[in-house]
Design a protein around this motif. Structure first.
Motif, short mmCIF file in Angstrom:
data_model
loop_
_atom_site.label_atom_id
_atom_site.label_comp_id
_atom_site.label_asym_id
_atom_site.label_seq_id
_atom_site.Cartn_x
_atom_site.Cartn_y
_atom_site.Cartn_z
N ALA A 32 0.83 -1.21 0.00
CA ALA A 32 0.00 0.00 0.00
C ALA A 32 0.87 1.26 0.00
CB ALA A 32 -0.93 -0.01 1.21
N ARG A 35 2.40 1.65 -3.40
CA ARG A 35 1.40 2.14 -4.36
C ARG A 35 1.20 3.64 -4.21
NH1 ARG A 35 -3.21 -1.25 -5.53
NH2 ARG A 35 -2.78 -2.15 -3.51
N ARG A 36 1.12 4.10 -2.97
CA ARG A 36 0.89 5.52 -2.74
C ARG A 36 2.07 6.37 -3.21
NH1 ARG A 36 -0.59 4.12 2.56
NH2 ARG A 36 -2.70 3.41 2.23
N SER A 116 -11.34 8.16 -3.37
CA SER A 116 -10.19 7.69 -2.63
C SER A 116 -9.12 8.76 -2.62
CB SER A 116 -9.64 6.42 -3.29
OG SER A 116 -8.29 6.26 -2.95
N ILE A 117 -8.56 8.97 -1.47
CA ILE A 117 -7.48 9.95 -1.38
C ILE A 117 -6.28 9.48 -2.21
CG2 ILE A 117 -6.35 9.00 0.69
CD1 ILE A 117 -6.09 11.94 1.62
N ASP A 118 -6.14 8.15 -2.34
CA ASP A 118 -5.04 7.62 -3.14
C ASP A 118 -5.12 8.10 -4.58
OD1 ASP A 118 -4.02 6.39 -0.98
OD2 ASP A 118 -4.68 4.36 -1.52
N PHE A 132 4.11 14.46 0.66
CA PHE A 132 2.79 14.35 1.28
C PHE A 132 2.58 12.97 1.90
CE2 PHE A 132 -1.70 13.14 1.14
CZ PHE A 132 -2.27 14.15 1.90
N ASP A 136 2.14 13.20 5.78
CA ASP A 136 0.75 13.15 6.26
C ASP A 136 0.19 11.73 6.34
OD1 ASP A 136 0.74 15.80 6.64
OD2 ASP A 136 -0.59 16.33 4.99
N VAL A 137 0.73 10.82 5.55
CA VAL A 137 0.24 9.44 5.62
C VAL A 137 1.13 8.61 6.54
CG1 VAL A 137 -0.37 7.36 4.34
CG2 VAL A 137 -0.72 9.61 3.29
N GLU A 138 2.44 8.67 6.30
CA GLU A 138 3.35 7.78 7.03
C GLU A 138 3.89 8.37 8.32
OE1 GLU A 138 3.65 4.74 6.12
OE2 GLU A 138 2.51 5.00 4.28
N ARG A 164 -0.92 19.78 -0.10
CA ARG A 164 -2.18 19.83 0.65
C ARG A 164 -3.19 20.74 -0.05
NH1 ARG A 164 -0.16 20.82 6.85
NH2 ARG A 164 0.38 18.67 7.38
N ALA A 165 -2.69 21.89 -0.51
CA ALA A 165 -3.61 22.84 -1.14
C ALA A 165 -4.24 22.23 -2.39
CB ALA A 165 -2.84 24.12 -1.50
N LEU A 167 -4.58 18.95 -3.06
CA LEU A 167 -5.47 17.86 -2.67
C LEU A 167 -6.76 18.39 -2.07
CD1 LEU A 167 -2.87 15.36 -1.15
CD2 LEU A 167 -4.17 15.09 -3.27
N ARG A 168 -6.63 19.47 -1.33
CA ARG A 168 -7.83 20.07 -0.72
C ARG A 168 -8.85 20.43 -1.80
NH1 ARG A 168 -11.55 22.35 -0.47
NH2 ARG A 168 -12.47 23.94 0.88
N VAL A 175 -13.73 17.08 1.89
CA VAL A 175 -13.16 17.84 3.00
C VAL A 175 -13.81 19.21 3.21
CG1 VAL A 175 -10.93 16.69 2.73
CG2 VAL A 175 -11.31 18.89 1.60
N HIS B 39 -8.48 21.69 5.42
CA HIS B 39 -7.15 21.09 5.39
C HIS B 39 -6.97 20.09 6.52
CE1 HIS B 39 -6.04 24.35 2.51
NE2 HIS B 39 -5.18 23.45 2.11
N ARG B 41 -9.28 18.27 7.83
CA ARG B 41 -9.99 17.05 7.42
C ARG B 41 -9.16 16.24 6.44
NH1 ARG B 41 -16.39 17.84 6.33
NH2 ARG B 41 -17.01 18.42 8.43
N LEU B 42 -8.54 16.95 5.53
CA LEU B 42 -7.70 16.28 4.54
C LEU B 42 -6.59 15.50 5.22
CD1 LEU B 42 -6.56 15.93 1.58
CD2 LEU B 42 -5.19 17.97 2.07
N ALA B 46 -5.76 11.51 5.33
CA ALA B 46 -4.46 10.96 4.92
C ALA B 46 -3.93 10.03 6.01
CB ALA B 46 -3.48 12.09 4.66
#
Ligand SMILES: [Zn+2]
Lengths: 191, 233
Positions: A32, A35-36, A116-118, A132, A136-138, A164-165, A167-168, A175, B39, B41-42, B46
């Motif tokens: 996973a 993949r990300r 999916s965020i992915d 990112f 933010d994930v790991e 982030r901007a 993705l937001r 979100v 942000h 929430r984002l 994640a």
């Protein structure tokens, strides 16, 4: 998941069934993160194989002083970033992320309906995606990311905020916080 | 009132503290406050992704050819063959160790060499290389093979020379003590083999212990009264 130390010892000795057991227990999580970080699914599959070969190569050096999953996870991140560098000559330098700089052959509208965020992460440029995902994930710190990617902590932060901007915006449907005006819209749409 | 916060700052405020001016603006601007919340929430989404697992990208079977090519793994069938090979080739080398002790004790009770013969029996045997001279596994295997043959010949010789006085001085109690020791040794090496199935030294000790145990049981049967039977130990 606590991995049986005996399974690892057996795997070190070349026991295929033990190796298979390790793979089965940890591939969902290890793959996973690959993949990300990679984005492209086909490339991710190739790199995941490299990652696993590397994990089995390094297995004798696992001392049991850390969780096997943590140890393997670090190898996965490290190996994946190396593979990305050599495959795409990705430089994780402090470059501005331009709109639309991400390579995507998907329908542009898809990003707005992606659940999916992915999928949204896949649309980031490789450097921003790496920062990112790692931060933010790991849960890596900017210092760790700087070391891992060969950039400055300031560069890591800058890429993160830009990622982030973007993705937001891509994940607005997930979100968005209802503003008073929107609340009225929501009420109206319910009626 | 300052102008709206930049997108970078909105994203940064997820994990950074706003300056006094930013805090003041946020307290009065619903739009920027909502942006920071989005942000947040984002970032929460994640973080949740970290624990999410998906189907693996590939299969273990796809790894197997490379694992075998790099000798990181051993095909199960080859692994069994290898174990058998170790067994047959190795039993002797270190049976010398265990068996040798038994022979020593036997010959202490019934000297097999004429008194006054000062030449040790080993001197007449082909020379065995010292461990330090092994250059490779083939070398070591050849020495093990030679050792096995020598051991078998020596055992055959002893059996031929003496069939009645072998166990003079060894009573049932000492056999049982030896069996107990061999059982412990077999159990210990068996447990170790579970973790390192290919370790040649462990294999040797294990097989030697089993061999010596079987031989001891036989010997016990020979010296025990016929009406008593060894069921198990
Ligand atoms: Zn504002």
């Amino acid at each position: 998941m606590a991995t049986d130390q005996i399974t690892i010892r057996r795997a070190v000795n070349g026991d295929e069934s033990a190796m298979r057991a390790l793979w089965s227990a940890h591939a969902p999580r290890i793959d996973a993160v690959v993949r990300r970080l990679v984005g492209d699914p086909d490339q991710a599959a190739d790199i995941a194989q490299e990652v696993w070969i590397q994990i089995f190569r390094a297995l004798p050096s696992w001392r049991g002083d850390s969780q096997f999953s943590t140890w393997a996870h670090r190898i996965a991140v490290n190996r994946t970033l190396n593979a990305l560098r050599s495959l795409r000559r990705v430089q994780f330098a402090e470059v501005e992320i331009e709109e639309g700089s991400a390579t995507t052959n998907e329908d542009p509208d898809r990003s707005f309906v992606a659940e999916s965020i992915d999928e949204a992460v896949r649309q980031l440029a490789p450097g921003a995606r790496a920062v990112f995902v790692l931060h933010d994930v790991e849960g890596y710190t900017h210092e760790e990311i700087a070391t891992e990617l060969g950039i400055t902590t300031g560069g890591s932060k800058s890429q993160l905020f830009k990622a982030r901007a973007k993705l937001r915006r891509l994940l607005a449907h997930l979100v968005d916080v209802p503003t008073p005006a929107k609340d009225l819209d929501d009420v109206a749409s319910l009626n | 009132m300052m102008s709206h916060l930049s997108t970078d700052r909105l994203a940064a405020l997820v994990d950074e503290t706003p300056s006094a001016a930013e805090a003041l603006h946020l307290s009065a601007c619903a739009s920027c406050t909502a942006e920071v919340a989005s942000h947040r929430r984002l970032v929460r989404l994640a973080a949740q992704a970290a624990t999410r697992t998906d189907a693996p990208l590939s299969s273990f079977d796809a790894l197997v050819p490379r694992l075998r090519a790099e000798e990181l793994s051993v095909e199960p069938a080859a692994r069994r063959r290898r174990m058998v090979m170790w067994g047959s080739r190795i039993a002797a080398g270190l049976t010398l160790l265990v068996g040798g002790t038994a022979i020593g004790r036997v010959s202490a009770g019934a000297p097999l060499l004429p008194k006054g013969d000062e030449a040790p029996i080993v001197a007449e045997l082909p020379k065995i290389a010292q461990p330090a001279t092994f250059r490779n596994t083939n070398d070591a295997m050849q020495v093990l093979s030679a050792s096995q043959q020598q051991y078998q010949e020596a055992a055959a010789f002893l059996a031929a020379q003496d069939t009645t006085s072998h166990f003079i001085g060894l009573n049932q109690t000492s056999f049982q003590a030896r069996l107990a020791a061999l059982d412990q040794m077999a159990a210990a090496t068996r447990a170790a083999l579970y973790q390192a199935p290919q370790d040649p030294v462990l294999n040797q000790y294990y097989l030697s212990a089993l061999g010596a145990r079987a031989a001891t049981l036989k010997q016990m049967g020979a010296v025990m009264p016929a009406n008593r039977q060894l069921v198990s130990y």
